[in-house]
Design an enzyme around this catalytic site. Sequence first.
Site, PDB file in Angstrom:
ATOM      1  N   LEU A  72      31.685  40.793  38.611  1.00 24.64           N
ATOM      2  CA  LEU A  72      31.053  40.218  39.794  1.00 24.64           C
ATOM      3  C   LEU A  72      31.255  41.091  41.022  1.00 24.64           C
ATOM      4  CD1 LEU A  72      31.788  36.413  39.446  1.00 24.64           C
ATOM      5  CD2 LEU A  72      29.621  37.578  39.150  1.00 24.64           C
ATOM      6  N   CYS A  73      31.063  42.399  40.842  1.00 22.10           N
ATOM      7  CA  CYS A  73      31.141  43.256  42.016  1.00 22.10           C
ATOM      8  C   CYS A  73      29.984  44.244  42.000  1.00 22.10           C
ATOM      9  CB  CYS A  73      32.492  43.958  42.105  1.00 22.10           C
ATOM     10  SG  CYS A  73      33.080  44.587  40.556  1.00 22.10           S
ATOM     11  N   GLY A  74      28.804  43.733  41.698  1.00 22.64           N
ATOM     12  CA  GLY A  74      27.615  44.571  41.747  1.00 22.64           C
ATOM     13  C   GLY A  74      27.666  45.663  40.707  1.00 22.64           C
TER      14      GLY A  74
END
Lengths: 130, 292
Positions: free
Chosen positions: B90-92
């Site tokens: 969940l960090c691009g």
Amino acid sequence: MALHFELVSPERLLFSGDVAEVDIPGTEGDMGILPGHAPVLSTLRPGVVTVTKEGGAKERIFVRGGFAEVNPQGLTVLAEVAVPVAELNAERLAQEVKDAQEDVSDAQDDETRRRAQENLDHLQALQSAL
Amino acid sequence: MPSLKDLRNRITSVKSTRKITKAMQMVAAAKLRRAQESALAARPYSERMATVLANLSSSMEGRDDAPQLLAGNGKDQTHLLVVCTAERGLCGGFNSSIARLAREHADRLMAQGKTVKIITVGKKGNDILKRLYGRFIIDTVDLRAARTLAFSHAQAIAQKVLKLFEDGQFDVCTLFFAEFKSVISQKPTALQLIPASVKGGKTPDLGGAIYDSEPDEGEILADLLPRNIAVQIFRALLENAASEQGARMSAMDSATRNAGDMINKLSIRYNRQRQAQITKELIEIISGAEAL
């Protein structure tokens, strides 16, 4: 004339400022660094760095694993571990000694063993002095 | 066509998603500040180290007894890639961009007929690389248990790398991580660790004097080079931590915005449908009354 002294550990800059004198534990003997010292590079043995501030107040810091550099800008000590002696307790030192002992027994060749043994000796000397 | 109830449920679920992404964004922002501070605090050490190394290695250049960590062991056959990624998703595109750079590098090396070995630091990188390059991964380092990055973590990795080098397991070592440029930009970077690239350190002006070395230069260099590996890895881990939080913050920011847009669209649809239903019911009542 003052000596610009910086003590740096990998995690942060511990000390930066002008002082009167710094005594450092070089691998081949202790050195007293005064303002205007000639450029020197030296590795350090585990030991205590004594900082004498202008006015005479002293500060003692335990360092392990590092080196010192003197250039016309001042003295820089890079140390992997740096703890003020006031915060250094017997427990912490015992841990360091234990680590060093493990290094000696883990050493693969004579050269590493000799170095590890030297480290251990310095630490034990420090332990008994404290 | 979804019923009114379906739409209502959908809107509530998107709303709670938005709450989560918003919270994650704020947590990432707080962590980013701390990560940035520690990356900045670590900078003086690596800078001084680079200066001294540049100084010493220029004097060793061309000498036969230059340490292997500096000059290499004369071979170029086996490459070790140390790939540092995050422990969480969940960090691009953060993890995948580092993995992509490492993959391109590995493909290029293999096309030249070289042997590739990989050490992954961080769970996510391992997950991505495992599928295609599983047989090359010789070790993985898990930092999930570590709450704050300490120098000792970097030292442990450095020791592994050095041991492999001493055993002749590889000839060239490259480190992959994301350099922190700003909150919205992180640059995947490849850095050669062994043989050490020590260019770029600026030499202080000694005013004509030369350094007095104690013990001699070769010995200092032999002492410093292994330390330098740990320092470089530590720097990479800190940069990575800051980049990860930056990437997560901007990813969660756009997720929060997207959720907002979605809620708007769904509410308009919900209101239209509700109105259409009321109109339909009115028509039914009126036409019922007229029929009487």
